[in-house]
Write an enzyme that holds these catalytic residues in place. Structure first.
Site, mmCIF file in Angstrom:
data_model
loop_
_atom_site.group_PDB
_atom_site.id
_atom_site.type_symbol
_atom_site.label_atom_id
_atom_site.label_comp_id
_atom_site.label_asym_id
_atom_site.label_seq_id
_atom_site.Cartn_x
_atom_site.Cartn_y
_atom_site.Cartn_z
ATOM 1 N N CYS A 128 -3.829 2.489 -4.395
ATOM 2 C CA CYS A 128 -4.710 3.325 -3.580
ATOM 3 C C CYS A 128 -4.709 4.717 -4.201
ATOM 4 O O CYS A 128 -3.736 5.472 -4.080
ATOM 5 C CB CYS A 128 -4.243 3.373 -2.127
ATOM 6 S SG CYS A 128 -5.290 4.462 -1.146
ATOM 7 N N HIS A 137 0.863 -1.190 0.000
ATOM 8 C CA HIS A 137 0.000 0.000 0.000
ATOM 9 C C HIS A 137 0.897 1.237 0.000
ATOM 10 O O HIS A 137 1.898 1.275 0.710
ATOM 11 C CB HIS A 137 -0.863 -0.038 1.275
ATOM 12 C CG HIS A 137 -1.872 1.051 1.370
ATOM 13 N ND1 HIS A 137 -1.538 2.335 1.729
ATOM 14 C CD2 HIS A 137 -3.196 1.043 1.156
ATOM 15 C CE1 HIS A 137 -2.644 3.073 1.734
ATOM 16 N NE2 HIS A 137 -3.664 2.317 1.392
ATOM 17 N N TYR A 146 -14.475 4.965 7.828
ATOM 18 C CA TYR A 146 -15.126 3.683 7.542
ATOM 19 C C TYR A 146 -16.585 3.665 7.979
ATOM 20 O O TYR A 146 -17.045 2.766 8.665
ATOM 21 C CB TYR A 146 -14.306 2.541 8.161
ATOM 22 C CG TYR A 146 -13.013 2.389 7.392
ATOM 23 C CD1 TYR A 146 -12.968 1.631 6.235
ATOM 24 C CD2 TYR A 146 -11.865 3.075 7.774
ATOM 25 C CE1 TYR A 146 -11.804 1.530 5.479
ATOM 26 C CE2 TYR A 146 -10.696 2.990 7.026
ATOM 27 C CZ TYR A 146 -10.685 2.211 5.883
ATOM 28 O OH TYR A 146 -9.549 2.123 5.126
ATOM 29 N N HIS A 194 -7.817 0.423 -4.037
ATOM 30 C CA HIS A 194 -8.577 1.266 -3.099
ATOM 31 C C HIS A 194 -9.005 2.481 -3.902
ATOM 32 O O HIS A 194 -8.139 3.248 -4.342
ATOM 33 C CB HIS A 194 -7.683 1.767 -1.970
ATOM 34 C CG HIS A 194 -7.310 0.732 -0.964
ATOM 35 N ND1 HIS A 194 -6.500 1.015 0.116
ATOM 36 C CD2 HIS A 194 -7.656 -0.562 -0.838
ATOM 37 C CE1 HIS A 194 -6.351 -0.075 0.842
ATOM 38 N NE2 HIS A 194 -7.035 -1.054 0.285
ATOM 39 N N ASP A 252 -12.736 3.108 -0.815
ATOM 40 C CA ASP A 252 -11.908 3.396 0.346
ATOM 41 C C ASP A 252 -12.423 4.672 0.990
ATOM 42 O O ASP A 252 -12.676 5.656 0.314
ATOM 43 C CB ASP A 252 -10.463 3.576 -0.106
ATOM 44 C CG ASP A 252 -9.501 3.514 1.059
ATOM 45 O OD1 ASP A 252 -9.917 3.113 2.151
ATOM 46 O OD2 ASP A 252 -8.324 3.869 0.867
ATOM 47 N N HIS A 253 -12.569 4.618 2.248
ATOM 48 C CA HIS A 253 -13.089 5.752 3.034
ATOM 49 C C HIS A 253 -14.425 6.223 2.456
ATOM 50 O O HIS A 253 -14.725 6.011 1.290
ATOM 51 C CB HIS A 253 -12.110 6.935 3.073
ATOM 52 C CG HIS A 253 -10.803 6.583 3.725
ATOM 53 N ND1 HIS A 253 -9.757 7.462 3.816
ATOM 54 C CD2 HIS A 253 -10.386 5.445 4.307
ATOM 55 C CE1 HIS A 253 -8.746 6.868 4.427
ATOM 56 N NE2 HIS A 253 -9.109 5.651 4.726
HETATM 57 C C1 DNO Z 1 -6.567 3.557 5.118
HETATM 58 C C2 DNO Z 1 -6.012 2.290 4.716
HETATM 59 C C3 DNO Z 1 -4.633 2.043 5.279
HETATM 60 C C4 DNO Z 1 -4.179 0.668 4.914
HETATM 61 C C5 DNO Z 1 -2.817 0.305 5.318
HETATM 62 C C6 DNO Z 1 -2.392 -0.924 4.582
HETATM 63 O O1 DNO Z 1 -7.731 3.663 5.253
HETATM 64 O O2 DNO Z 1 -6.013 2.169 3.345
HETATM 65 O O3 DNO Z 1 -4.667 2.150 6.667
HETATM 66 O O4 DNO Z 1 -5.009 -0.273 5.488
HETATM 67 O O5 DNO Z 1 -1.927 1.319 5.081
HETATM 68 O O6 DNO Z 1 -1.325 -1.512 5.228
#
Ligand code: DNO
Length: 396
Positions: free
Chosen positions: A271, A233, A368, A298, A351-352
């Site tokens: 991401c 990531h 989340y 993501h 994501d988020h």
């Molecule tokens: C944020 C996430 C990160 C992710 C870590 C992966 O929301 O994408 O916290 O889980 O960085 O190791």
């Protein structure tokens, strides 16, 4: 793409039932309570998998098996921790979870200054305020040499901001920056944090990159043996903070990593929000270039401001072209399917999400939320369906 959803485990107030209602089929989960560097026992992995399957879902991705600071700094019992990591990879892969996400950010995980920033619409977003951040770094933490890391006008603005902050506001900012769960599976107090920063002063980015490659040269063969796919990531934000070394913030970093460890089992979590926090990153170009080794996506967006701040925008309404990214990843899926690859479907998750409606005031993990992510996933699903229809020639 396979639609997935991050679930933090049985304590998550957003339940597996919610995941199904959102229309996701895959779950992204980790044994957060065991993320202290020991082996994830096979029995615990099996238990989590059973819980997910009992809900009619599939555990698609592990995010994340934590990489301890000993491994990143190659100090203390790092070899033991690497050996444990290998065994955890084996245990999750043998339970059928083949995609494993991790990060190599020194000390921190994703970092924001405000976890409930009010949007013009009335919802709340995550935000990184460049002036607040500098105010904390230079005037509260008083990190050695911090002022030199910012343009002079930002230091001046940060000083004004700091002078206007109440002790309670400073405490709140500090809590967000160095001491909160569960994006990170660890917390620090100011003294502990400064001590870690000192340790990293000895580790320039090239050294940290060597440590990452050394780690991957040990764990990648294990992933290969187990038919698992590792996917790093990116750094979030994708620029240096607290003077810490960064190794995965842009396309050159990804290229360097892929060249050093040329195995398909060593891949990327694309991401878009993390890479997107650095305006220089062109996410559509990166999606195209790295697609063959993207094992997980993501999808989220960021909106930048003139002073270096950014906030997490609507999924389809920030500075990143998520439609272009989705189109590139879906092309890759077509290529994989044509080649008969088992990993033809790339798992993606919204994501988020913003904090919206009835979620406001509930104890949800920052970013989340249920409704905000549901909205993000629904919008992205619409994008994917439309791209499919277009490519199938059903629309023109
Ligand atoms: C944020 C996430 C990160 C992710 C870590 C992966 O929301 O994408 O916290 O889980 O960085 O190791």
């Amino acid at each position: 793409m396979q639609q997935t959803w991050r679930w933090f485990g049985p304590d998550d107030v957003v339940t597996l039932d919610n995941v199904k209602q959102a229309g996701a089929t895959g779950v992204v989960s980790a044994l957060h309570h065991l993320n202290t560097g020991g082996v994830w026992p096979a029995a615990e992995v099996a238990k989590r998998r059973q819980t997910i399957e009992d809900a009619g879902l599939v555990w698609s991705v592990v995010e994340s098996i934590g990489v301890g600071e000993e491994i990143k700094t190659r100090t203390g019992n790092f070899q033991e921790k690497i050996d444990n990591y290998k065994q955890s990879i084996r245990n999750v892969a043998r339970a059928g979870v083949k995609v494993i996400c991790y990060n190599f950010m020194a000390i921190t995980d994703w970092t924001r200054t405000n976890l409930e920033w009010k949007l013009p619409t009335g919802g709340y977003a995550l935000r990184f305020d460049a002036v607040d951040f500098a105010a904390y770094d230079v005037f509260v933490l008083r990190r050695k040499g911090a002022a030199a890391d910012y343009p002079p006008e930002r230091v001046a603005a940060a000083e004004q901001r700091f002078k206007a902050m109440s002790p309670a506001a400073i405490d709140a900012l500090e809590k967000i920056l160095i001491d909160w769960l569960p994006a990170r599976d660890f917390v620090y107090d100011r003294a502990g944090f400064l001590k870690m920063l000192e340790l990293y002063r000895e580790i320039p980015p090239e050294r940290l990159r060597e440590h990452l490659v050394a780690f991957l040269r040990e764990i990648t063969p294990v992933a290969e043996e187990e038919g698992a796919l590792l996917c790093i990531h990116p750094d979030d934000p994708s620029f240096p903070i607290f003077g810490l070394p960064r190794v995965l913030s842009n396309a050159e970093d990804v290229r360097a990593l892929f060249a050093a460890v040329p195995s398909q089992a060593c891949g990327l979590t694309l991401c878009t929000g993390s890479f997107g926090s650095n305006r220089r990153n062109d996410l559509v170009a990166m999606a195209k270039e790295f697609a063959p080794r993207v094992h997980f996506a993501h999808l989220r967006n960021t909106r930048h401001e003139a002073d270096g701040s950014f906030y997490e925008a609507e999924h389809l309404d920030g500075d990143t072209d998520l439609i272009g990214v989705a189109a590139a990843l879906m092309r890759e899926e077509e290529r994989r399917a044509a080649a008969g690859r088992a990993d033809a479907q790339i798992p993606m998750r919204p994501d988020h999400g913003h904090l919206l409606g009835d979620d406001v005031g509930k104890k949800m993990n920052p970013g989340y939320s249920n409704i905000g992510r549901l909205k993000g996933l629904a919008e992205l699903r619409g994008v994917m369906r439309t791209i499919e229809a277009f490519r199938a020639g059903r629309i023109d």
